[in-house]
Design an enzyme around this catalytic site. Sequence first.
Site, PDB file in Angstrom:
ATOM      1  N   GLU A 166       0.799  -1.234   0.000  1.00 47.06           N
ATOM      2  CA  GLU A 166       0.000   0.000   0.000  1.00 47.06           C
ATOM      3  C   GLU A 166       0.825   1.272   0.000  1.00 47.06           C
ATOM      4  OE1 GLU A 166      -2.722  -0.033   3.242  1.00 47.06           O
ATOM      5  OE2 GLU A 166      -3.693  -1.875   2.610  1.00 47.06           O
ATOM      6  N   GLU A 357      -5.233  -8.620   1.457  1.00 49.84           N
ATOM      7  CA  GLU A 357      -5.702  -8.205   2.785  1.00 49.84           C
ATOM      8  C   GLU A 357      -7.190  -7.928   2.732  1.00 49.84           C
ATOM      9  OE1 GLU A 357      -3.897  -4.911   4.921  1.00 49.84           O
ATOM     10  OE2 GLU A 357      -1.903  -5.645   4.412  1.00 49.84           O
TER      11      GLU A 357
HETATM   12  C1  GCO Z   1      -3.129  -1.460   5.945  1.00 53.74           C
HETATM   13  C2  GCO Z   1      -2.047  -2.354   6.302  1.00 53.74           C
HETATM   14  C3  GCO Z   1      -2.282  -3.183   7.521  1.00 53.74           C
HETATM   15  C4  GCO Z   1      -3.293  -2.648   8.495  1.00 53.74           C
HETATM   16  C5  GCO Z   1      -4.681  -3.116   8.164  1.00 53.74           C
HETATM   17  C6  GCO Z   1      -5.735  -2.638   9.114  1.00 53.74           C
HETATM   18  O1  GCO Z   1      -3.901  -1.835   5.100  1.00 53.74           O
HETATM   19  O2  GCO Z   1      -3.232  -0.385   6.507  1.00 53.74           O
HETATM   20  O3  GCO Z   1      -1.529  -3.114   5.264  1.00 53.74           O
HETATM   21  O4  GCO Z   1      -1.006  -3.191   8.043  1.00 53.74           O
HETATM   22  O5  GCO Z   1      -2.987  -3.017   9.781  1.00 53.74           O
HETATM   23  O6  GCO Z   1      -5.036  -2.647   6.926  1.00 53.74           O
HETATM   24  O7  GCO Z   1      -5.819  -1.255   9.111  1.00 53.74           O
END
Ligand code: GCO
Length: 453
Positions: A166, A357
Amino acid sequence: MQRDDFGKDFTWGVASAAWQIEGAWNAHGKSPSVWDHAGHRRRVRGGAKVGDRGIDFFHRYPEDIGLIAELGFAASRFSLSWPRIIPEGTGAPNPSGLAFYDRVIDTCLEHGIEPWLTLYHWDLPLCLHERGGWANRDVIDWFADYAAVCAEAFGDRVTHWMVCNEPNMHALQILVGIFDRFGLHLRRYFTSVHHLNMAIAEAGRTLSALLPADAKVGTTHQTAPMHPFHPTSPLRRAGHDALDALCNGMFLEPLGGRGYPFAASSLLRRYLAPAVRGDDLDALSHRFDFLGIQYYYPPHVVPAPVPGLWAVPSPVPPRSYPKVRTSLGWPVEPRGLSEVLRRYSGHPVADRLVVTENGAAFPDTVVDGRVHDDLRIWYYRSHLAEVLAAQREGVPVDGYFCWSYADNVEWALGRTPRFGLVHIDYDDDFRRTPKDSARWFARFLAGEPDGGS
Ligand code: GCO
């Protein structure tokens, strides 16, 4: 819905990130990262001890990997800590840092878990930040050298790689000055965005050149559908286009060979364009083997008279918004996941999509040794149904990773949001307790229709 519906080659995994789980922030020669530094300056809720200890994965990885295997997952996505591997940011690697990841990778393989490595999940070595960090163009070479060290160390055992987690969210941390002085650092932000993009493309090429031919190199992106909800406002279209360009387009379009979406925002023309040099647009373009889609919720967007932006994410939801919210206040909107999968299907950045994710934080409590997190089970079921729907329409999505295996340290919010399938008791020596959602996944992955519920 059952596991087989997704196909035999579909990858089922869990995801995590180094700083959020490892702890051992200064063990065996590791230098501080920008996130260790933020924690030490109390920019993480709970203060220094929270990030410094993580969930003690550094010492408990055998237990964790064993549990991931017991639950039936076939893959674990985790990130490598650059300052653990190269404490000075550049130059010689730290043998004990490499040895730690050797042990983690080998333990995964012994349990039949495929390690999926993320090179960079936001923990830049502090010493490089002090040299300008992502705003210093030299970072493109620093990062490519780090990628080469990792490829040489782990390429014999690791097939799936992700270059950067990200970049859009990481850039926002730079924008607000979380690592040094709070404020709005516009020029530094846009310069850093360009260097992040250049570094992602360059490291992608480095990995593909050094890794065996069957390696798969991807990168991940936080995707959010933008839903402006003032249909009558004349700012609506401009706001949608500008925000979408700033959140998504300025990261993925250049990687896909389409250049920056300069037409969508004067901010891009004013602040990012000056960082672009001669052949950069060619160097930015790189085709990956897969794109990691990360989805949580669609922000609600309202028009705002901010030149170049014309819209801002609103904290006040429209009345039509879903009522169920996570403990971070995020609306639960499963349809957004199939929407982003459809959107990036066929994007020139990669042919394949993997959900790297997806997950939710809820206020879990342990009662008699159990955590009844029915909402999380419902969350996963409804989002998986959207993945399946997209796949049935022909979207080339072939993997799904839960965020996260266990509760962990959420960036600025520390231990408060609990995203895990496994509960961590911070007051009882980090004791691990699988939640009902973990048990649901175990049944689902064992082939029970709808997880047996
Ligand atoms: C993000 C990250 C994760 C976060 C998850 C929850 O997407 O911000 O890759 O490390 O912890 O998304 O916010």
